[in-house]
Structure formats: C-alpha cells, structure tokens
Write a protein that holds these residues in place. Sequence first.
Motif, PDB file in Angstrom:
ATOM      1  N   GLN A   1      13.381  17.321 -27.887  1.00  0.00           N
ATOM      2  CA  GLN A   1      13.989  18.171 -26.870  1.00  0.00           C
ATOM      3  C   GLN A   1      14.362  17.333 -25.648  1.00  0.00           C
ATOM      4  O   GLN A   1      13.670  16.386 -25.293  1.00  0.00           O
ATOM      5  CB  GLN A   1      13.025  19.295 -26.476  1.00  0.00           C
ATOM      6  N   GLN A   2      15.473  17.718 -25.025  1.00  0.00           N
ATOM      7  CA  GLN A   2      15.994  17.004 -23.866  1.00  0.00           C
ATOM      8  C   GLN A   2      16.024  17.925 -22.662  1.00  0.00           C
ATOM      9  O   GLN A   2      16.079  19.155 -22.802  1.00  0.00           O
ATOM     10  CB  GLN A   2      17.425  16.514 -24.147  1.00  0.00           C
ATOM     11  N   VAL A   3      16.009  17.352 -21.473  1.00  0.00           N
ATOM     12  CA  VAL A   3      16.203  18.115 -20.242  1.00  0.00           C
ATOM     13  C   VAL A   3      17.225  17.383 -19.374  1.00  0.00           C
ATOM     14  O   VAL A   3      17.333  16.158 -19.430  1.00  0.00           O
ATOM     15  CB  VAL A   3      14.885  18.306 -19.438  1.00  0.00           C
ATOM     16  N   HIS A   4      17.998  18.141 -18.606  1.00  0.00           N
ATOM     17  CA  HIS A   4      18.952  17.562 -17.661  1.00  0.00           C
ATOM     18  C   HIS A   4      19.395  18.660 -16.719  1.00  0.00           C
ATOM     19  O   HIS A   4      19.158  19.846 -16.960  1.00  0.00           O
ATOM     20  CB  HIS A   4      20.152  16.943 -18.386  1.00  0.00           C
ATOM     21  N   GLU A   5      20.041  18.289 -15.631  1.00  0.00           N
ATOM     22  CA  GLU A   5      20.530  19.268 -14.674  1.00  0.00           C
ATOM     23  C   GLU A   5      21.643  20.101 -15.310  1.00  0.00           C
ATOM     24  O   GLU A   5      22.392  19.614 -16.143  1.00  0.00           O
ATOM     25  CB  GLU A   5      21.072  18.569 -13.430  1.00  0.00           C
ATOM     26  N   GLY A   6      21.740  21.349 -14.916  1.00  0.00           N
ATOM     27  CA  GLY A   6      22.859  22.154 -15.372  1.00  0.00           C
ATOM     28  C   GLY A   6      22.456  23.475 -15.982  1.00  0.00           C
ATOM     29  O   GLY A   6      21.281  23.886 -15.939  1.00  0.00           O
ATOM     30  N   TYR A   7      23.437  24.134 -16.565  1.00  0.00           N
ATOM     31  CA  TYR A   7      23.254  25.447 -17.167  1.00  0.00           C
ATOM     32  C   TYR A   7      24.182  25.493 -18.363  1.00  0.00           C
ATOM     33  O   TYR A   7      25.272  24.928 -18.342  1.00  0.00           O
ATOM     34  CB  TYR A   7      23.627  26.544 -16.160  1.00  0.00           C
ATOM     35  N   GLU A   8      23.754  26.126 -19.440  1.00  0.00           N
ATOM     36  CA  GLU A   8      24.565  26.148 -20.652  1.00  0.00           C
ATOM     37  C   GLU A   8      24.687  27.553 -21.209  1.00  0.00           C
ATOM     38  O   GLU A   8      23.744  28.339 -21.160  1.00  0.00           O
ATOM     39  CB  GLU A   8      23.972  25.209 -21.707  1.00  0.00           C
ATOM     40  N   TRP A   9      25.863  27.837 -21.716  1.00  0.00           N
ATOM     41  CA  TRP A   9      26.157  29.100 -22.393  1.00  0.00           C
ATOM     42  C   TRP A   9      26.786  28.738 -23.728  1.00  0.00           C
ATOM     43  O   TRP A   9      27.651  27.852 -23.790  1.00  0.00           O
ATOM     44  CB  TRP A   9      27.131  29.908 -21.547  1.00  0.00           C
ATOM     45  N   LEU A  10      26.341  29.366 -24.796  1.00  0.00           N
ATOM     46  CA  LEU A  10      26.942  29.070 -26.096  1.00  0.00           C
ATOM     47  C   LEU A  10      27.084  30.329 -26.937  1.00  0.00           C
ATOM     48  O   LEU A  10      26.309  31.280 -26.814  1.00  0.00           O
ATOM     49  CB  LEU A  10      26.149  28.002 -26.844  1.00  0.00           C
ATOM     50  N   TYR A  11      28.100  30.325 -27.809  1.00  0.00           N
ATOM     51  CA  TYR A  11      28.418  31.440 -28.690  1.00  0.00           C
ATOM     52  C   TYR A  11      28.614  30.866 -30.087  1.00  0.00           C
ATOM     53  O   TYR A  11      29.417  29.941 -30.273  1.00  0.00           O
ATOM     54  CB  TYR A  11      29.697  32.133 -28.217  1.00  0.00           C
ATOM     55  N   VAL A  12      27.884  31.391 -31.067  1.00  0.00           N
ATOM     56  CA  VAL A  12      27.992  30.886 -32.438  1.00  0.00           C
ATOM     57  C   VAL A  12      29.191  31.542 -33.113  1.00  0.00           C
ATOM     58  O   VAL A  12      29.246  32.768 -33.262  1.00  0.00           O
ATOM     59  CB  VAL A  12      26.698  31.161 -33.236  1.00  0.00           C
ATOM     60  N   LEU A  13      30.165  30.719 -33.496  1.00  0.00           N
ATOM     61  CA  LEU A  13      31.367  31.205 -34.166  1.00  0.00           C
ATOM     62  C   LEU A  13      31.134  31.418 -35.658  1.00  0.00           C
ATOM     63  O   LEU A  13      31.575  32.419 -36.226  1.00  0.00           O
ATOM     64  CB  LEU A  13      32.519  30.204 -33.967  1.00  0.00           C
ATOM     65  N   SER A  14      30.456  30.470 -36.288  1.00  0.00           N
ATOM     66  CA  SER A  14      30.157  30.584 -37.712  1.00  0.00           C
ATOM     67  C   SER A  14      28.939  29.736 -38.037  1.00  0.00           C
ATOM     68  O   SER A  14      28.592  28.807 -37.307  1.00  0.00           O
ATOM     69  CB  SER A  14      31.358  30.138 -38.557  1.00  0.00           C
TER      70      SER A  14
END
Length: 199
Positions: free
Chosen positions: A119-132
């Motif tokens: 597992q990694q950590v870094h500054e920021g924010y992520e949003w993801l959507y699974v297409l397939s």
Amino acid sequence: MELDDVLQAVGPRLRALRQERGTTLAELSKSTGISVSTLSRLESGGRRPTLELLLLLARAYQVQLDELIDAPVTGDPRVHLRPVKQHGMTYIPLSRRPGGLQAYKQIYPPRWPGYEHEQQVHEGYEWLYVLSGRLRLLLGRHDVVLTAGEVAEFDTRTPHAFLNPDDEPAEVLALFGPQGERMHVRARPAAKGGGDVSR
C-alpha cells in the motif's frame, strides 16, 4: 505576436507548468534527458527553446506542443489520446490542461500485478469508477472488490493499493489531482501520512 515575444514567454510557462506538477528540475532532467542547467536556463530565458527540447518537454508533461508556446486555439476540442504504459498498466489521458484535476482511463491487466502489492500513501484525493471487470481496493484495513458501475473515493493519505483479481482486464475511469497523477502515472516514491476514508 512577434517571434521573440513568443519565445520569451516560453520560459515562464515552462516554470509554471513544472511547479504546478510539483516536479523538480532533477526529476524533469531524469525523465527528459535534458541537463538540469539547460532546463534552468530555458525557464529563466537564458536559453532559446529549440523544437527538439520543446518536444521532449511536451512529452514529459503530456501536453500538446502548442500549450508550451501558447499558440492560438484551433477550435478543435478533441483530446488526442496518448496512452502511457507503466509497470504493465495502461493509462489513457482524457484531459489535457496542465495542473489541476486530471482524468484517466486505466487498464489493469489480468491478475495484475501478480504479487502482493504494498500500500502507498501520498498527498491528494482520488475518485474512481469501474467501467468493466473487477478491481480490488486495499484501503487501510479495508479490502473491497469493486465491480462495473461501482464508485470509490478516498483521501490518498490513507494507505491504498489496487489489484485486478480476475483473468480479464479491469477498466477504470479515475480522477486525481497533480499529486495523485505523479504517484500513479509516474510512480513517484510515496510520502508518509494518514487520512480519512469516504466511500
């Protein structure tokens, strides 16, 4: 605009772009093969940019050449996609404006990465959507499998990792800021920290 004026404006634009991306001259030198001193002189206006140097920098920043020289807008709104392959994964840029929020289509190969992923950590924010396909998300102490149509969002200071548990590719639409882009697309070393989770 006169040619000299155009060329003089390139240096400050290059510096601003590098600072928006949070990249050091040393990191940029490593990714382009251009010496640190040359990069510094380009940014300060002490060296005139050549087409060869601008092409290398445009490729490193994943922007169109005309964005570096501030050419007039042509009116064509299409983003010309240039896939980036990193550690077996494919990233397809869906946005082209330097800095700020970036959109990517990510393709995780079957059974990627094939080993226990740290597992990694870094500054920021992520949003993801699974297409397939399906995407396994390790987020702190959580271990969830996202299927097509599911969405996840989280603070990237929370330790996280992605895996494809299936024999088929997983395709994901991801949005993240400059810090997340550097981490995922350029595989920069992770920073230490902690954060909150939101789903």
